[in-house]
Write a protein that holds these residues in place. Structure first.
Motif, PDB file in Angstrom:
ATOM      1  N   GLY A  11      32.439  44.719  60.685  1.00  0.00           N
ATOM      2  CA  GLY A  11      32.455  44.695  62.149  1.00  0.00           C
ATOM      3  C   GLY A  11      31.793  43.437  62.693  1.00  0.00           C
ATOM      4  N   ALA A  12      30.663  43.061  62.078  1.00  0.00           N
ATOM      5  CA  ALA A  12      29.938  41.872  62.555  1.00  0.00           C
ATOM      6  C   ALA A  12      30.755  40.606  62.345  1.00  0.00           C
ATOM      7  N   ALA A  13      31.599  40.615  61.328  1.00  0.00           N
ATOM      8  CA  ALA A  13      32.383  39.415  61.025  1.00  0.00           C
ATOM      9  C   ALA A  13      33.744  39.431  61.722  1.00  0.00           C
ATOM     10  N   ASP A  14      33.933  40.357  62.623  1.00  0.00           N
ATOM     11  CA  ASP A  14      35.219  40.434  63.339  1.00  0.00           C
ATOM     12  C   ASP A  14      35.459  39.125  64.102  1.00  0.00           C
ATOM     13  N   ASP A  15      36.522  38.460  63.788  1.00  0.00           N
ATOM     14  CA  ASP A  15      36.776  37.148  64.403  1.00  0.00           C
ATOM     15  C   ASP A  15      38.040  37.144  65.267  1.00  0.00           C
ATOM     16  N   GLN A  18      37.797  34.760  67.960  1.00  0.00           N
ATOM     17  CA  GLN A  18      37.356  33.414  67.549  1.00  0.00           C
ATOM     18  C   GLN A  18      38.521  32.657  66.918  1.00  0.00           C
ATOM     19  N   PRO A  19      39.336  32.005  67.726  1.00  0.00           N
ATOM     20  CA  PRO A  19      40.455  31.267  67.134  1.00  0.00           C
ATOM     21  C   PRO A  19      39.956  30.097  66.278  1.00  0.00           C
ATOM     22  N   LEU A  20      40.756  29.733  65.313  1.00  0.00           N
ATOM     23  CA  LEU A  20      40.422  28.565  64.492  1.00  0.00           C
ATOM     24  C   LEU A  20      40.627  27.299  65.322  1.00  0.00           C
ATOM     25  N   HIS A  21      39.705  26.364  65.199  1.00  0.00           N
ATOM     26  CA  HIS A  21      39.828  25.118  65.957  1.00  0.00           C
ATOM     27  C   HIS A  21      40.498  24.006  65.156  1.00  0.00           C
ATOM     28  N   HIS A  22      40.599  24.214  63.862  1.00  0.00           N
ATOM     29  CA  HIS A  22      41.228  23.187  63.019  1.00  0.00           C
ATOM     30  C   HIS A  22      42.324  23.837  62.191  1.00  0.00           C
ATOM     31  N   SER A  23      43.318  23.041  61.860  1.00  0.00           N
ATOM     32  CA  SER A  23      44.419  23.585  61.071  1.00  0.00           C
ATOM     33  C   SER A  23      44.216  23.248  59.591  1.00  0.00           C
ATOM     34  N   ILE A  24      45.028  23.867  58.774  1.00  0.00           N
ATOM     35  CA  ILE A  24      44.973  23.560  57.341  1.00  0.00           C
ATOM     36  C   ILE A  24      45.422  22.119  57.101  1.00  0.00           C
ATOM     37  N   ARG A 162      32.920  17.384  68.501  1.00  0.00           N
ATOM     38  CA  ARG A 162      32.743  18.604  69.286  1.00  0.00           C
ATOM     39  C   ARG A 162      31.663  18.420  70.343  1.00  0.00           C
TER      40      ARG A 162
ATOM     41  N   ARG B  21      35.647  31.724  56.514  1.00  0.00           N
ATOM     42  CA  ARG B  21      34.882  31.491  57.739  1.00  0.00           C
ATOM     43  C   ARG B  21      34.037  32.721  58.084  1.00  0.00           C
ATOM     44  N   TYR B  25      30.117  32.910  58.381  1.00  0.00           N
ATOM     45  CA  TYR B  25      29.495  33.369  59.622  1.00  0.00           C
ATOM     46  C   TYR B  25      28.395  34.391  59.324  1.00  0.00           C
ATOM     47  N   TRP B  31      29.554  30.617  64.646  1.00  0.00           N
ATOM     48  CA  TRP B  31      30.980  30.440  64.347  1.00  0.00           C
ATOM     49  C   TRP B  31      31.365  28.979  64.138  1.00  0.00           C
ATOM     50  N   GLU B  35      32.959  27.612  60.717  1.00  0.00           N
ATOM     51  CA  GLU B  35      34.261  26.949  60.567  1.00  0.00           C
ATOM     52  C   GLU B  35      34.108  25.624  59.819  1.00  0.00           C
ATOM     53  N   GLN B  39      35.913  24.798  56.270  1.00  0.00           N
ATOM     54  CA  GLN B  39      36.709  23.575  56.101  1.00  0.00           C
ATOM     55  C   GLN B  39      36.190  22.738  54.934  1.00  0.00           C
ATOM     56  N   ARG B 106      27.101  44.076  66.729  1.00  0.00           N
ATOM     57  CA  ARG B 106      27.446  42.979  65.804  1.00  0.00           C
ATOM     58  C   ARG B 106      26.299  41.978  65.731  1.00  0.00           C
TER      59      ARG B 106
END
Lengths: 266, 180
Positions: A11-15, A18-24, A162, B21, B25, B31, B35, B39, B106
């Motif tokens: 639950g604590a790690a529910d993301d 939290q969208p990813l800011h970087h792509s693969i 950032r 990630r 975290y 967060w 990330e 990466q 959380r």
């Protein structure tokens, strides 16, 4: 029971928020670049060794039979990494820059690490120096009483660099001490300093110095600069070196460097 | 790296990045740093791709990398880093809309994890979140299986105490792990 702990951790790690800011693709690009640099390093090391042998035979010995008559071969040359040119000042006005920095300033003031930067808004603060490129700018702001300063990095787009913010009392700044992280360095310069160069792997890149502050922009990957110095070299108006400081927070990679001191010329 | 390998890596990384990630975290409570760590870990996997065992070693190596990156981050003098609870452009009412208190719970877990020493935290996260075996956790952390057992046990006990979740019934497998 451990299942309860597992549920709590999950639950604590529910993301989901939290969208990813970087792509693969970013990862792949960085990986490719790392491999290229590694290969370049191997080639450069080979070239250095070969060059050193040739130089050692032809120059160091000087053909006179006395090995000390020759000139000592130069130190290790650069690995070929290019440092970006320093970006120009922003086209935004000082007021516009301060307005963009205000949300980060409010966040900073809500945090626990105030470091004597004072309270209150940024009204009346001045921009000492700034750099900008594309969707981002980085600027140093000074309070009206010139007792506090703030570093504000703001990116309206995605990716690096950032958003980053710092607001401190100027009394905490030490002469000739500045720290470099992945986005570069920022800090004060003593009054008698006219220019500051940063040197990485033998490649020199001049910082932007203005109104008693410096900004140096870099795109550094910590792994590439680990365990090697990033020299901040301070010069006076006559081009004389006043001091240098290894500003690399990744040198040593897993060590303690808070007590590092500037090196002064003899 | 050959094109075929790069396709395989991209497939692996796409499947692994969010999980790495989330693991990071739980280790660091931030967060943005998580990330970055995921990466950096995947870049390490990319560079080591040709020498990794693609059937069994990828997941362990990726976790090893991410834990290593997070522990390295914690040792550095990041005097400028500032934990931002929510993006600055996110409306405050959106950030606060949490009638069930889920976000509070959380954060309590994250704060409780932060109270554990790094090695214990890593053991708890790898064993009970990432579902790594004792042997895999030992390999990731570079310690013995016995140390993983004791560190996990201590970490769990502290976590339960901080979260006020007393152990109702000790599971057989855990008891055996600690006593063996």
């Amino acid at each position: 029971m451990t299942t309860e702990i597992k549920d709590l951790l999950a639950g604590a790690a529910d993301d989901t928020a939290q969208p990813l800011h970087h792509s693969i693709d970013d990862v792949v690009r960085r990986g490719r670049r790392g491999l290229r640099l590694r290969r370049a390093g191997v080639i450069a090391a080979g070239a250095i060794t070969a060059g050193a042998v040739v130089a050692g035979v032809t120059t160091w010995s000087d053909g006179s039979g006395n090995p000390l008559n020759g000139v000592q071969p130069a130190g290790p040359p650069a690995t070929g990494k290019l440092l970006p040119l320093q970006p120009p000042p922003s086209s935004l006005t000082d007021a516009q820059i301060i307005k963009r920095c205000e949300p980060q300033d409010k966040q900073w003031q809500r945090g626990s690490r105030k470091a004597g930067g004072g309270t209150g808004s940024l009204t009346g603060w001045k921009i000492a120096v700034n750099q900008a490129k594309g969707t981002w700018f980085r600027a140093i702001l000074v309070s009206p009483d010139r007792k506090s300063w703030a570093f504000c990095q703001d990116n309206a787009g995605t990716g690096a660099p950032r958003d980053n913010y710092l607001r401190e009392d100027l009394k905490w700044q030490q002469d000739f001490v500045v720290w470099t992280d992945r986005d570069g360095a920022e800090g004060t310069v003593p009054k008698n300093v006219a220019a500051v160069d940063f040197e990485v792997d033998g490649i020199v890149s001049p910082a932007t110095v203005k109104n008693g502050f410096l900004l140096w922009y870099a795109e550094l990957t910590p792994n590439e600069v680990r365990d090697k110095p990033i020299w901040a070299i301070y010069y006076d108006a006559n081009g004389r070196e006043l001091a240098r400081f290894d500003s690399n927070v990744y040198n040593p990679w897993q060590g303690y460097n808070a007590d590092r001191k500037p090196v002064y010329p003899e | 790296m050959r094109r075929r390998d790069e396709v395989d890596f991209t497939e692996f990384a796409t499947a692994a990045v969010r999980r790495l990630r989330r693991t990071a975290y739980l280790m660091c409570g931030d967060w943005h740093r998580a990330e970055d760590a995921a990466q950096d870990a995947l870049v390490r996997v990319y560079k080591a791709w040709h020498r990794l065992d693609h059937r069994a070693g990828l997941n362990t190596y990726a976790h090893k990398a991410v834990v290593s990156v997070v522990l390295d981050q914690a040792k550095r003098p990041w005097r400028r880093e500032h934990v931002v609870g929510r993006p600055v452009d996110q409306p405050a009412d959106q950030a606060l809309a949490d009638p069930a208190g889920t976000i509070d719970d959380r954060l309590l877990v994250i704060q409780a994890l932060a109270e554990l020493p790094p090695r214990q935290r890593a053991c708890v996260v790898l064993r009970y979140y990432a579902d790594l075996s004792l042997e895999e956790t030992a390999s990731v952390l570079g310690i013995g299986v016995g140390a993983v057992k004791s560190q996990s046990s201590r970490g769990l006990a502290t976590l339960r105490e901080v979260l006020d979740r007393p152990e109702l019934e000790e599971p057989v497998d855990d008891r055996e792990e600690v006593l063996s």
